[in-house]
Design a protein around this motif. Structure first.
Motif, PDB file in Angstrom:
ATOM      1  N   GLY A   1       0.912  -1.282  -0.079  1.00  0.00           N
ATOM      2  CA  GLY A   1      -0.098   0.093  -0.143  1.00  0.00           C
ATOM      3  C   GLY A   1       1.024   1.302   0.048  1.00  0.00           C
ATOM      4  N   GLU A   2       1.900   1.042   0.893  1.00  0.00           N
ATOM      5  CA  GLU A   2       2.853   2.387   0.824  1.00  0.00           C
ATOM      6  C   GLU A   2       3.479   2.462  -0.569  1.00  0.00           C
ATOM      7  OE1 GLU A   2       4.439   2.338   5.639  1.00  0.00           O
ATOM      8  OE2 GLU A   2       5.079   0.940   4.088  1.00  0.00           O
ATOM      9  N   ALA A   3       3.911   1.412  -1.035  1.00  0.00           N
ATOM     10  CA  ALA A   3       4.684   1.459  -2.395  1.00  0.00           C
ATOM     11  C   ALA A   3       3.679   1.968  -3.332  1.00  0.00           C
ATOM     12  CB  ALA A   3       5.231   0.193  -2.827  1.00  0.00           C
ATOM     13  N   GLN A   4       2.415   1.746  -3.559  1.00  0.00           N
ATOM     14  CA  GLN A   4       1.397   2.470  -4.397  1.00  0.00           C
ATOM     15  C   GLN A   4       1.279   3.727  -4.031  1.00  0.00           C
ATOM     16  OE1 GLN A   4       1.074   2.138  -7.302  1.00  0.00           O
ATOM     17  NE2 GLN A   4      -0.477   0.256  -7.763  1.00  0.00           N
TER      18      GLN A   4
ATOM     19  N   ARG B   1      -7.384  -6.538  -0.613  1.00  0.00           N
ATOM     20  CA  ARG B   1      -8.709  -6.020  -0.865  1.00  0.00           C
ATOM     21  C   ARG B   1      -8.742  -4.700  -0.224  1.00  0.00           C
ATOM     22  NH1 ARG B   1     -14.395  -7.646   1.208  1.00  0.00           N
ATOM     23  NH2 ARG B   1     -13.262  -6.916   2.783  1.00  0.00           N
ATOM     24  N   ASP B   2      -8.626  -4.562   1.112  1.00  0.00           N
ATOM     25  CA  ASP B   2      -8.562  -3.521   1.876  1.00  0.00           C
ATOM     26  C   ASP B   2      -7.543  -2.391   1.493  1.00  0.00           C
ATOM     27  OD1 ASP B   2     -10.778  -4.676   2.998  1.00  0.00           O
ATOM     28  OD2 ASP B   2      -9.393  -5.624   4.627  1.00  0.00           O
TER      29      ASP B   2
ATOM     30  N   VAL C   1      -6.514   2.482  -1.812  1.00  0.00           N
ATOM     31  CA  VAL C   1      -5.685   3.157  -2.844  1.00  0.00           C
ATOM     32  C   VAL C   1      -6.832   3.817  -3.667  1.00  0.00           C
ATOM     33  CG1 VAL C   1      -4.450   2.802  -4.681  1.00  0.00           C
ATOM     34  CG2 VAL C   1      -3.468   1.804  -2.524  1.00  0.00           C
ATOM     35  N   MET C   2      -7.913   3.108  -3.896  1.00  0.00           N
ATOM     36  CA  MET C   2      -9.061   3.599  -4.855  1.00  0.00           C
ATOM     37  C   MET C   2      -9.388   4.808  -4.214  1.00  0.00           C
ATOM     38  SD  MET C   2      -8.922   2.104  -7.288  1.00  0.00           S
ATOM     39  CE  MET C   2     -10.152   3.001  -8.005  1.00  0.00           C
ATOM     40  N   ALA C   3      -9.618   4.887  -2.967  1.00  0.00           N
ATOM     41  CA  ALA C   3     -10.268   5.941  -1.926  1.00  0.00           C
ATOM     42  C   ALA C   3      -9.354   7.285  -2.374  1.00  0.00           C
ATOM     43  CB  ALA C   3     -10.173   5.745  -0.607  1.00  0.00           C
TER      44      ALA C   3
END
Lengths: 497, 253
Positions: B145-148, B174-175, B180-182
């Motif tokens: 998540g951090e990388a993205q 998923r979460d 990321v989408m948010a």
């Protein structure tokens, strides 16, 4: 457009991906450059050393050395070959003396050690090599006129060639080769000069200072001397033990020419000895005339000789005389042309050394070029994903090309800098080694003054050229991989990722 | 903002002609958030590559931000990508030899921005995304998540008008994917940046305003997403962010 500083940073980071290959590339470039820089840094110094110490022709500017030029007779003898084949003779020397430019002419002015012992034992059977002497009259006149005028109160010790060895041993207060800087400190020292057979044969004569004549030693004295010599031989260079014509004196200075100066008295004594030796030399056996047929070389007959010296009148240009002598079929050497031909030989030798060094360095650089190409190609292959990313983030093809070209140029330049540094280091140490060896070989104090302090020189222009050349070669080596990188399809590269 | 007129992309694969895009026409306004969905090999990625100018169409015109991409040379199209487009990839594409800060600042390197300014802007963005304390970390030291988020920060660093996100949640759980989408949704709304999202995931697509279906290279009419965006439970929050989980949930809902 990417900034140059960022470009270099990015390139260095990419080099880091293939560290081992990069190190090999740098080493290979450095090796090629090392050879070139070492050769280049030493050649001019070595040339200087050779010119300073290697030119041993002691010819004054108003002297011409005339030599018989041996040539084979042909079946059909042409007039020119007949001319060349003729030997020098008293008649010819007399003819030279009649020329308006010539003051004197005499056979052979060289002084060589004479094996007094051999001559005394059997004068007529002595070897021709040892018995070669010079007419003293010409030497004295020549020395008086030219040297003494310039050096008040002293007589130059004209002992030419390589047979006077001056080495000072601190322990024994005898001369031996030491540091060139010490040469000046020799002035004022008592010296023992020994002129004679360099092989150091046992003395059977001694000079009686009171009677001023040579005396034969008794068997007891000879045995005693043999013992004395044996005790010394292991300890010192045999060259020091020249046991012929011993002379004690004091060094008073070095003549501006190349002559060692001594007080008048010992120098006169020395001249006397030389005369005595040359008198002995005249007792050389008369060789029978020999004919070697129409195809062979003929030996000189009685009254003929192969070398002579022509002394010119003061202020005369030697060139017309040289030309005339050459037209007669003789070899004519003046100080100028002897030095010029020596210089030419040295330059040719240096050119060959340089070419060999450069060729070797060039081959190494070519190999390095291949390695640079392969390293950059490998980095390009490994960086396809990054190239795709860079292109997606806004890098132009030119940016990518420059990025990889910078890598090769960086590797090439770094290798060149390392090579230059290592080359200088190697040249510096080789210079020290060569000078050390040369100092050990040279025993002539005049020659030692000629030894330069260092053979090492830095040619900044050439270094800049090398750097530019290496950068250009690196650019060439990196061009193809860099173009490949620039043409990487970002879509495919990103898909691979 | 983005207009495609009868764009076709054909390439040859093992001697056969493959049509990745077939007469695709599209018009998107600035500030829209569109999800492009379709089965594998339907031409989703090709579509965004064409919009980014990475791929030149075989036929048709691509006009982005008023520029006809077919008429641009390499330098101009590179500059266009650098200034107008921000990329977010499935596998992050963060060079491992760079820190998070350097990765974020990378597009500015190609824009010729000075190092001081690059670092200032990258640090501000990382702080905004709650990654200030990760600035000097290398990609392998970051969570997915951090990388993205670092990748999203990189996409935003040069203030682009469009973000092209190619399956940004494909490599995340998923979460984390929802978060990321948010974040993308927030960027779209707060910065008025057009976001084109390529995804297989209906739930990820739910964050978009409209969904564009593509099948065998042909685009269908865009529709609102069939699902509502999911809520993100507070206790499942892994990644650090400047915005609180409650805010995020509120925004997502």
């Amino acid at each position: 457009m990417i900034r140059r500083r960022d470009q270099i940073r990015l390139s260095v980071r990419k080099i880091g991906l293939r560290r081992k290959r990069a190190v090999f590339s740098i080493i290979s470039v450095a090796l090629g450059i090392l050879v070139v820089v070492t050769v280049n840094s030493l050649v001019s110094g070595i040339r200087d050393l050779v010119i300073r110490t290697g030119f041993t022709e002691e010819i004054d500017k108003d002297v011409i050395r005339v030599t018989h030029t041996p040539r084979h007779y042909g079946d059909e003898e042409s007039s020119s070959s007949r001319k060349r084949a003729q030997f020098l003779s008293d008649e010819l020397l007399a003819e030279f003396c009649e020329w308006k430019e010539v003051e004197a002419a005499a056979p052979e002015i060289r002084i060589q050690p004479v094996n007094v012992e051999a001559l005394a034992e059997s004068p007529r059977a002595a070897s021709h090599d040892y018995a070669m002497g010079a007419p003293e009259a010409l030497i004295c006149r020549y020395a008086d006129a030219r040297e003494l005028a310039a050096c008040e109160g002293v007589i130059p010790l004209v002992l030419g060639e390589r047979f006077v060895k001056l080495r000072y041993h601190e322990r024994t207060s005898k001369f031996e080769l030491e540091d060139p800087a010490r040469v000046q400190s020799w002035i004022g020292r008592d010296v023992t000069l020994r002129v004679g057979d360099p092989m150091g044969q046992l003395e059977r004569f001694r000079y009686d200072y009171d009677k001023k004549q040579w005396l034969r030693l008794s068997e007891e004295e000879i045995a005693q001397r043999r013992k004395h010599i044996e005790s010394y031989e292991g300890e010192f260079d045999k060259m020091i033990h020249n046991r012929l014509l011993t002379l004690k004196g004091r060094v008073v200075g070095f003549c501006p020419g190349t002559r060692l100066l001594m007080p008048e008295e010992p120098a006169r004594l020395c001249a006397k000895w030389l005369k005595q030796r040359n008198d002995l030399a005249r007792l050389r056996p008369v060789e029978p005339p020999a004919e070697y047929g129409p195809h062979g070389r003929r030996a000189p007959r009685e009254g003929e000789f192969t070398r002579a010296t022509v002394l010119l009148k003061a202020g005369t240009n030697p060139e017309p005389v040289v030309k005339r002598l050459k037209e007669m079929g003789f070899g004519a050497t003046t100080r100028q042309n002897a030095f010029e031909s020596f210089l030419k030989e040295v330059d040719t030798a240096m050119k060959i050394v340089k070419r060999i060094g450069y060729a070797f360095g060039g081959v190494l650089l070519l190999l390095a070029c291949g390695l640079l190409w392969s390293t950059t190609s490998r980095i390009v292959s490994d960086s396809r994903a990054d190239i795709g990313l860079f292109r997606a983030l806004g890098a132009t093809k030119g940016d990518v090309r420059r990025l990889f070209l910078t890598e090769t140029v960086f590797l090439g330049a770094l290798g060149t800098l390392v090579g230059i540094f290592l080359g200088w280091t190697a040249a510096y140490w080789i210079s020290r080694l060569v000078l050390h060896i040369a100092a050990g070989e040279i025993s002539d104090p005049e020659e030692m003054l000629m030894i330069p302090r260092s053979l090492f020189s830095v040619d900044w222009t050439r270094c800049a050229l090398l750097l530019a050349g290496a950068a250009a070669v690196s650019l060439l080596a990196g061009l193809w991989p860099a173009n490949r990188a620039a043409n990487v399809d970002p879509v495919k590269a990103l898909k691979r990722e | 903002m983005i207009r495609l007129d009868n764009v076709s992309v054909t390439y040859r694969l093992k001697g056969e002609s493959v049509e990745a895009l077939r007469n695709a026409s599209l018009a998107l306004d600035g500030g829209s958030f569109v999800a492009i969905m379709g089965p594998s090999g339907s031409g989703k990625t090709t579509l965004i590559q064409v919009i980014a100018g990475l791929l030149t169409p075989t036929a048709g015109n691509v006009i982005v931000s008023g520029q006809n991409l077919r008429q641009l040379d390499d330098r101009a199209i590179s500059e266009f990508r650098n200034r107008t487009i921000g990329f977010v990839f499935q596998f992050f594409n963060l060079p491992s030899y760079y820190t998070a800060l350097d990765n974020v600042a990378l597009p500015l390197v190609f824009a010729g921005v000075s190092e001081t300014e690059r670092r200032e802007r990258a640090r501000a963005l990382l702080d905004e995304f709650g990654l200030g304390d990760r600035a000097i970390h290398k990609p392998e030291q970051l969570s997915g998540g951090e990388a993205q988020r670092v990748a999203i920060a990189r996409a935003l660093i040069n203030n682009p008008k469009i973000i092209l996100a190619d399956e940004p949640t494909g490599n995340l759980d998923r979460d984390t994917g929802f978060r990321v989408m948010a974040l993308l949704q927030r960027i779209n709304r707060e910065r008025n940046v057009t976001v084109l999202l390529v995804t297989h995931d209906e739930k990820a697509a739910a964050f978009a305003d409209r969904v564009l279906r593509i099948e065998k290279g042909a685009l269908a009419a865009s529709l609102p997403p069939p699902l509502s965006p999911p809520t993100i439970p507070v206790n499942q929050r892994n990644d650090r962010s400047s915005d609180s989980p409650v805010d995020l949930q509120e925004r997502v809902s």
